[in-house]
Design an enzyme around this catalytic site. Structure first.
Site: not given
Length: 489
Positions: A251, A285, A463
């Site tokens: 990620e 992010c 995820e």
């Protein structure tokens, strides 16, 4: 003297001294106060963690799925009981406002563990008939020992997100938090042990990138899940592949587009844009840092954004009224200020902020004012590169096709969003955007049920969500013959 004293590793169900002889310090980003001195793991410590994880994983995998589920649910109860204490620790280590850490960080981590605790009993295989006297069945089996490498922006949440599916599927995990925010992962380890997770099933090793490299290259580890920057992710992936063809989940970074069409509810759009850029001081992010606004409504939109930015309450993280805190480290502060200088130099129009906050209680902290640039171009560094700080870039566009093309003109593909009242256009635009996480008329929520991950250089794998369990199990196929075996010779 530090606030929390010397912090050690966590191996085989207990705190353990590192053998490297090295330590590093972690500081409160709001005040500069020394929080803790932390022992750094050596290669021998990583070997020790892997050995204990192997032993613990065998015991953990031998339990029934229902037993594992009950233990994980107990961990959830403990996390929720200790929410406020953990939130205060997370506030000190990250600099986030206490209102945020109480409502988000531990809450969302516990939700994900609860979600996978519920799915632990649903991991199952298939039965495939071949002919009347023969069939195939499949088993989903745990990988073994997995490694999790966390980022500094959501320390305990990321530790929960990575460990929950791993443990639900019967694996063990060795977790390395960021050296910038190393404290809360140790508390999670204590909670897992108290809940009944066998010793070794969740270990914590501390240190810088060299410890992450040891985990990535270790032949006794079957999978690495990493959250962080693109370049570091590439190194982790290379080490994981070269050493033992480990499975990886990545990620990584983003430079996500938020597209505001001319029919949008501009108050809603401004609320979304401000949240998508300044929540957690911009250290998220998935932030929508490239704000594309249709030309006809640009001025009205900018006016609303600036009014909301003026209401942001920067202050001491411990003040419940504060909703904007410092950046997590001095290095990140310097990086963000460098990008702000670049934006000014390249001709972007500074509409708000643009400087470090240094008055009164800000003087000892790493605060940057919420910053908005207008009249931005696609070739500017502040538009092309991930900043990971409170910097919004506003760009204008004329047509839907133009907005989509420019939004996709990046090596990143983590998130994207659109704001429009036209249902057809909303879905049409989202389907054309090259991003793994998308929002329509909202931004930022990542519930346990929602797979999270990126396209292009923003990541590999997912995820959260049911599909993540596929990344923590392997399929064994078994053919059964009920009839007479037909010899070849």
């Amino acid at each position: 003297m530090s606030v929390y004293g010397l912090q050690r590793l966590y191996i085989a169900g207990a705190h353990a001294d590192a053998t490297s002889g090295k330590t590093f310090d972690t500081f409160d980003p709001a005040t500069g106060e020394l929080l803790a001195r932390v022992q750094q793991a050596s290669a021998d410590d990583v070997d020790r963690a892997v050995a204990s994880a192997r032993e613990g994983q065998r015991e953990w995998a031998a339990m029934t799925a229902m037993q594992r589920s009950r233990i994980l649910r107990r961990a959830v109860e403990l996390l929720r009981e200790r929410n406020d204490a953990l939130a205060e620790l997370e506030m000190r280590d990250t600099g986030k406002p206490i209102a945020e850490t109480r409502a988000v960080d531990i809450v969302t981590g516990a939700d994900v563990i609860e979600y996978y605790a519920g799915l632990a009993t649903a991991i199952e295989g298939l039965q495939v008939p071949l002919r009347p006297e023969s069939f195939v069945y499949t088993r989903r089996e745990p990988l073994g020992v997995c490694a999790g490498i966390g980022a500094w922006n959501y320390p305990i949440q990321i530790a929960c997100w990575k460990s929950a599916p791993a443990l639900a599927a019967g694996n063990a995990m060795i977790f390395k938090p960021s050296e910038v925010t190393p404290l809360s992962a140790l508390k999670l380890a204590e909670i897992y042990t108290e809940a009944g997770v066998p010793a070794g099933v969740f270990n914590v090793v501390q240190g810088d990138g060299s410890v992450g490299a040891l985990l990535s290259a270790h032949p006794g580890i079957a999978k690495v899940s990493f959250t962080g920057g693109v370049e570091t992710g590439k190194k982790v992936m290379s080490l994981a592949g070269a050493s033992s063809l480990k499975e990886v989940t990545m990620e990584l970074g983003g430079k996500s587009p938020l597209i505001v069409f001319d029919d949008a509810d501009l108050d809603r759009a401004a609320d979304i844009a401000v949240t998508a850029n300044f929540f957690s001081a911009g250290q998220v992010c998935t932030n929508g840092t490239r704000v594309f606004v249709q030309q006809a409504v640009k001025d009205a939109f900018v006016e609303r954004v600036l009014a909301r930015v003026a209401r942001i309450r920067a202050g001491k993280p411990s003040d419940p009224d504060t909703n904007f805190g410092p950046l997590a480290s001095a290095a990140q502060l310097d990086k963000v200020l460098g990008y702000i200088d670049s934006g000014k130099a390249e001709g972007a129009k500074l509409l708000a902020g643009g400087a470090r906050l240094v008055n009164d209680h800000f003087a000892s902290g790493q605060y940057v004012a919420p910053t908005v640039f207008g009249d931005c171009r696609d070739d500017m560094r502040i538009v092309r590169e991930e900043i990971f700080g409170p910097v919004m870039s506003i760009l204008s566009f004329e047509t839907e096709d133009e907005a989509i093309a420019r939004a996709n003109a990046t090596d990143y593909g983590l998130a994207a969003g659109v704001v429009t009242e036209n249902l057809s256009r909303a879905h049409r635009a989202i389907h054309r955007l090259e991003a793994g996480i998308c929002w329509i008329n909202t931004w930022g929520e990542s519930p346990a049920e929602m797979p999270v991950g990126g396209y292009k250089q923003s990541g590999v794998g997912r995820e959260n969500g049911i599909t993540t369990l596929e990344h923590y199990t392997r399929i064994k196929s078994v053919q059964v013959e009920l009839g007479r075996y037909q010899p070849v010779f």
